[in-house]
Design an enzyme around this catalytic site. Sequence first.
Site, PDB file in Angstrom:
ATOM      1  N   HIS A  42      -4.398   0.134  -2.945  1.00 51.02           N
ATOM      2  CA  HIS A  42      -3.517  -0.998  -2.672  1.00 51.02           C
ATOM      3  C   HIS A  42      -2.597  -0.659  -1.502  1.00 51.02           C
ATOM      4  CE1 HIS A  42      -0.697  -4.306  -3.345  1.00 51.02           C
ATOM      5  NE2 HIS A  42      -1.684  -4.866  -4.028  1.00 51.02           N
ATOM      6  N   HIS A  43      -2.387  -1.648  -0.645  1.00 49.38           N
ATOM      7  CA  HIS A  43      -1.620  -1.408   0.587  1.00 49.38           C
ATOM      8  C   HIS A  43      -0.170  -1.035   0.301  1.00 49.38           C
ATOM      9  CE1 HIS A  43      -1.270  -1.297   4.837  1.00 49.38           C
ATOM     10  NE2 HIS A  43      -2.154  -2.214   5.108  1.00 49.38           N
ATOM     11  N   SER A  44       0.329  -1.338  -0.883  1.00 47.31           N
ATOM     12  CA  SER A  44       1.709  -0.976  -1.204  1.00 47.31           C
ATOM     13  C   SER A  44       1.899   0.532  -1.318  1.00 47.31           C
ATOM     14  CB  SER A  44       2.141  -1.644  -2.511  1.00 47.31           C
ATOM     15  OG  SER A  44       1.299  -1.251  -3.584  1.00 47.31           O
TER      16      SER A  44
ATOM     17  N   ASN B 264       5.589   2.589   3.281  1.00 45.85           N
ATOM     18  CA  ASN B 264       5.314   1.579   4.299  1.00 45.85           C
ATOM     19  C   ASN B 264       6.572   1.286   5.097  1.00 45.85           C
ATOM     20  OD1 ASN B 264       2.502   0.402   4.060  1.00 45.85           O
ATOM     21  ND2 ASN B 264       3.118   0.323   1.916  1.00 45.85           N
TER      22      ASN B 264
END
Length: 501
Positions: free
Chosen positions: A176-178, A352
Amino acid sequence: MSEPAGPPEPETIGPLAVKIPKPPLISPEKKADFAAGTEKGEPLSPAARLFRQPELSCCIITIFGLGKIVTADELKACIEATLLRHPRFSSAPVKSRSDKPRWVPTKVNLDEHVFYPEIDAASAAARDHAVGDRLVEDYATSLSQSPLDPSRPLWDLHFLAIRTSEAACAIVLRIHHSLGDGISLMSLFLACTRRTSDLESLPTLPEARRRQAAAFRPCLLLFWLWSVLVYAWNTLVSSFIFIATAFFLKDTRTPITPSSAGVEFRPKRFVHRTISLEDIKGIKYAMGCTINDVLLGVTSAALSRYLGRSYHGHLPKNLLIRTSLLVNIRPTPGINALADMMKKGSEVKWGNHLGYILLRLPIMKCEDPMDYIRKGKAAAEKKKNSWEALFSYVLGLMIVKTLGIKVATTLCHRMFSNTTLSFSNVVGPMEEVSFCGSPLVYIAPSVYGHPQALTIHFQSYVNKMTAVLAVDELTIPDPQKLLDDIVLSLQLIKEAVAAKS
């Protein structure tokens, strides 16, 4: 936190009978633990919270081709010694009593994250390697329809014992990009590999070019002031366009623009093609530009060719087609630092910290193929000489803190929806590496979950460059033709450069 979606039912994709594994059910006790919440753990960054929203729930999916089969025990042992030592891969996002999600450490059951799916024996044994390629594509497509369980660490890995045209088998890693930005996650994975020629040594990545700081001289003061003015002006113009895009400025509608809303929720097909990195470097040196400039030019030429067929050879003038590029504001941890962290448990900065850049691609018919690179380079130079990425990052932080995550999500979603595609270029190892004792043949990263019908990634590895497309098949039903256009565009530019030199 909302109730986690139930695990997907087993399903069959296409005529090749790929069965999607059904993850084990979550125990009621475990659900109660997550529902209770806690103040422990590290808070999610604003970008990570954005990627947790349904409209922008993005996952990075990477297909790795391996030179030989790896057993389940070898694979799990390798993951336990590497990825699981990273806090993000052993933590789940949990809402605390302050109603803000945090990364909370949890015990990881690898059987819930590592899968050896059942593959139809007849299909797996097929001699036609194109069948194997399609099987891997179908499986990756199926994953884009199956959400990750939010009560567990947000990643999984799927081993496909399928021989393809390039590799003996494949691994599909979904994150997941998180958990982090794509470049940091790729660096983390490469820190889990070793050189095939020396299994004790980490891979070597090309060093990024750094501008040399000149010694101070009075005559350079005017140049410095002029540079600041150029940066300020470019940033002002880019910032205005960025804000306008989030509210009303839209790209031209073309055949690669989604015809209906909800493209972020539809499955994506992932296809890739290997091209020569040496050819790209040859063009780079001949034209005095960067590899990224060459790839932008090749992409512009390929899209011009692809769209030209849709318009029956009469490509409209002044098409506004832009790509959104994510930029990591904070320097990515190096491979050595990440390897030490997984080995010794030391901490490195992570998360991020992303800014955005909007870049217009020159879509036109050029008599000289080199013009695509020249025009793309000119547009990219303005972005390099600006603080647009930093501006968008700071603006996002301010919106989250003052107006809330919902407003930030809406504006970010509109920004993606009003542009045509996403583009990235990730640098890979300079020599062959091995993962779990198996030589790595290719690396094909991509992403899904954002409101665009086309995403183009380029990934270098040794002397090869892999072009990877993620497409919405309702919008782009023939992604292999676009890959053909990329290959042909590179060849035509290479021939034009050779003829000029």
